[in-house]
Write an enzyme that holds these catalytic residues in place. Structure first.
Site, PDB file in Angstrom:
ATOM      1  N   GLY A 100       3.233  -0.945  -2.932  1.00  0.00           N
ATOM      2  CA  GLY A 100       1.942  -1.082  -3.575  1.00  0.00           C
ATOM      3  C   GLY A 100       0.940  -0.058  -3.084  1.00  0.00           C
ATOM      4  N   CYS A 101       0.100  -0.472  -2.161  1.00  0.00           N
ATOM      5  CA  CYS A 101      -1.015   0.375  -1.737  1.00  0.00           C
ATOM      6  C   CYS A 101      -0.570   1.583  -0.919  1.00  0.00           C
ATOM      7  CB  CYS A 101      -2.030  -0.462  -0.969  1.00  0.00           C
ATOM      8  SG  CYS A 101      -2.818  -1.716  -2.021  1.00  0.00           S
TER       9      CYS A 101
END
Length: 213
Positions: free
Chosen positions: A151-152
């Site tokens: 994700g991030c």
């Protein structure tokens, strides 16, 4: 029917290259917050080892004069500033301002002279001052640690590359809720956007260039 080609052999024909470390690094700790360590939280990911690695890197960075930057995710009440991301990912409600799930976990302390970038979307660059800050500091290498790999961390890695910084992703210091997306995204980032390296390699790099900032 012929067997499919070995994955590593297939990718080496197109993506077999390393960037290497640059001259002026910064260490980035991405979204190490309580939600990922709280067993009763749906975001719990069992990533204690990644935090331990990041904290060791934090200590060496401080010793060697490498800037340390942190990110967290913070939303206004109701997620009014979260857009489609908040609409899609319901568990982001854990990051509305004031939630204990958005606090730093035990053992992670931010220094008074260290920067925290609060964001609303996956990339630490999107809608924040991170790119301008790194440029003003003369940084050319961004060492990625944090959560989650798929994700991030990945989003920040891609934007780091797009903004002209060298993305270094520390294998030991990033984590995800399941090994399959974790490993797949490490593989892809290493092939296309930056270099995936070990904690030991980064520690040696920071110590070898000590005093050059």
């Amino acid at each position: 029917m012929s067997q499919p080609e070995n994955l590593d052999d297939n990718y080496k024909r197109a993506y077999d290259n390393r960037i290497g470390f640059g001259e002026r690094p910064a260490l980035l700790l991405i979204d190490f917050v309580q939600a990922y360590f709280e067993r009763d939280c749906p975001l719990y990911a069992g990533v204690e080892d990644a935090l331990a690695s990041a904290l060791r890197l934090q200590a060496v960075a401080r010793e060697t004069g490498v800037p340390v930057i942190y990110t967290n995710v913070v939303y206004r009440p109701g997620g009014i500033d979260g857009g489609r991301f908040f609409q899609k990912v319901k568990v982001l409600e854990n990051f509305v301002e004031g939630s204990p799930m958005g606090a730093w976990p035990e053992g992670l302390e931010v220094g008074d002279d260290e920067l925290v970038i609060s964001k609303q979307y996956p990339s630490a660059f999107f809608g924040t001052s991170l790119g301008s800050t790194l440029t003003a500091m003369g940084i050319d290498t961004l060492i990625h640690t944090g959560l989650s790999t798929s994700g991030c961390v990945r989003a920040t890695c891609v934007d780091s590359c797009s903004h002209g910084f060298i993305p270094i992703i520390v294998r030991d210091a990033v984590g995800d809720r399941h090994p399959d997306p974790h490993n797949a995204n490490l593989f892809d980032m290493d092939a296309k956007y930056g270099d995936v390296v070990s904690e030991a390699e980064v520690i040696a790099y920071m110590k070898n260039r000590q005093g050059q900032n």
